[in-house]
Scaffold this motif. Structure first.
Motif, PDB file in Angstrom:
ATOM      1  N   GLY A  87       0.740  -1.265  -0.030  1.00 50.45           N
ATOM      2  CA  GLY A  87      -0.019   0.141  -0.115  1.00 50.45           C
ATOM      3  C   GLY A  87       0.808   1.174  -0.143  1.00 50.45           C
ATOM      4  N   GLN A  88       0.440   2.416   0.106  1.00 54.14           N
ATOM      5  CA  GLN A  88       0.777   3.509   0.174  1.00 54.14           C
ATOM      6  C   GLN A  88       1.257   4.202   1.395  1.00 54.14           C
ATOM      7  N   TYR A  89       2.272   4.536   1.597  1.00 53.39           N
ATOM      8  CA  TYR A  89       2.828   5.356   3.016  1.00 53.39           C
ATOM      9  C   TYR A  89       3.212   6.660   2.581  1.00 53.39           C
ATOM     10  N   THR A  90       2.761   7.355   3.354  1.00 53.21           N
ATOM     11  CA  THR A  90       3.015   8.908   3.194  1.00 53.21           C
ATOM     12  C   THR A  90       3.764   9.256   4.417  1.00 53.21           C
ATOM     13  N   ILE A  91       5.089   9.948   4.098  1.00 59.47           N
ATOM     14  CA  ILE A  91       5.948  10.194   5.323  1.00 59.47           C
ATOM     15  C   ILE A  91       5.969  11.855   5.296  1.00 59.47           C
ATOM     16  N   GLY A  92       5.764  12.474   6.518  1.00 61.88           N
ATOM     17  CA  GLY A  92       5.797  13.784   6.950  1.00 61.88           C
ATOM     18  C   GLY A  92       7.002  14.214   7.339  1.00 61.88           C
ATOM     19  N   LEU A  93       7.526  15.392   7.372  1.00 57.60           N
ATOM     20  CA  LEU A  93       8.600  15.876   8.184  1.00 57.60           C
ATOM     21  C   LEU A  93       8.452  17.380   8.477  1.00 57.60           C
ATOM     22  N   THR A  94       8.523  17.714   9.761  1.00 53.25           N
ATOM     23  CA  THR A  94       8.760  18.864  10.096  1.00 53.25           C
ATOM     24  C   THR A  94      10.214  19.365  10.659  1.00 53.25           C
ATOM     25  N   VAL A  95      10.721  20.486  10.771  1.00 56.18           N
ATOM     26  CA  VAL A  95      11.911  20.961  11.374  1.00 56.18           C
ATOM     27  C   VAL A  95      11.682  22.092  12.033  1.00 56.18           C
ATOM     28  N   SER A  96      12.598  22.243  13.135  1.00 57.28           N
ATOM     29  CA  SER A  96      12.475  23.350  14.009  1.00 57.28           C
ATOM     30  C   SER A  96      13.912  23.776  14.505  1.00 57.28           C
TER      31      SER A  96
END
Length: 108
Positions: A87-96
């Motif tokens: 299936g589809q995996y969507t990965i997110g990223l935030t940086v601080s």
């Protein structure tokens, strides 16, 4: 007619860091290792960044959110995960930078 003088400092414009996320390979095979690289992320003032990876979407029944990501190095800018269900995996990223947090960057 009266006059007035406005004094004070103008607030500096927020200088928000930018998250940049790459996946290798882009299409994983069950049990393979997908590497996620955030080294392209940046802060306009050169401040050090912290990285927050997340699973935005993933197949129903997948255990990857429970297992989480594995760090490749102490800086936290490179991690891996292993797809466990087709299936589809969507990965997110935030940086601080400790003051401001970037907008969410995503990769599928």
């Amino acid at each position: 007619m009266s006059e007035f003088v406005l004094s004070g400092k103008i607030a500096a414009q927020a200088r928000i860091p930018k998250a940049d996320l790459l996946a290798d390979p882009q299409f994983g095979v069950l049990g393979s290792i997908v590497r996620l690289d955030a080294r392209g992320s940046s802060d306009p003032d050169g401040k050090p960044l912290t990285y927050a990876f997340s699973f935005v979407t993933y197949p129903i029944g997948s255990q990857v959110p429970v297992e989480g990501f594995r760090l490749l190095e102490a800086e936290g800018d490179r991690v891996t995960f292993s797809p466990d269900i087709v299936g589809q995996y969507t990965i997110g990223l935030t940086v601080s930078n400790g003051v401001y947090t970037s907008e969410l960057a995503q990769t599928v």
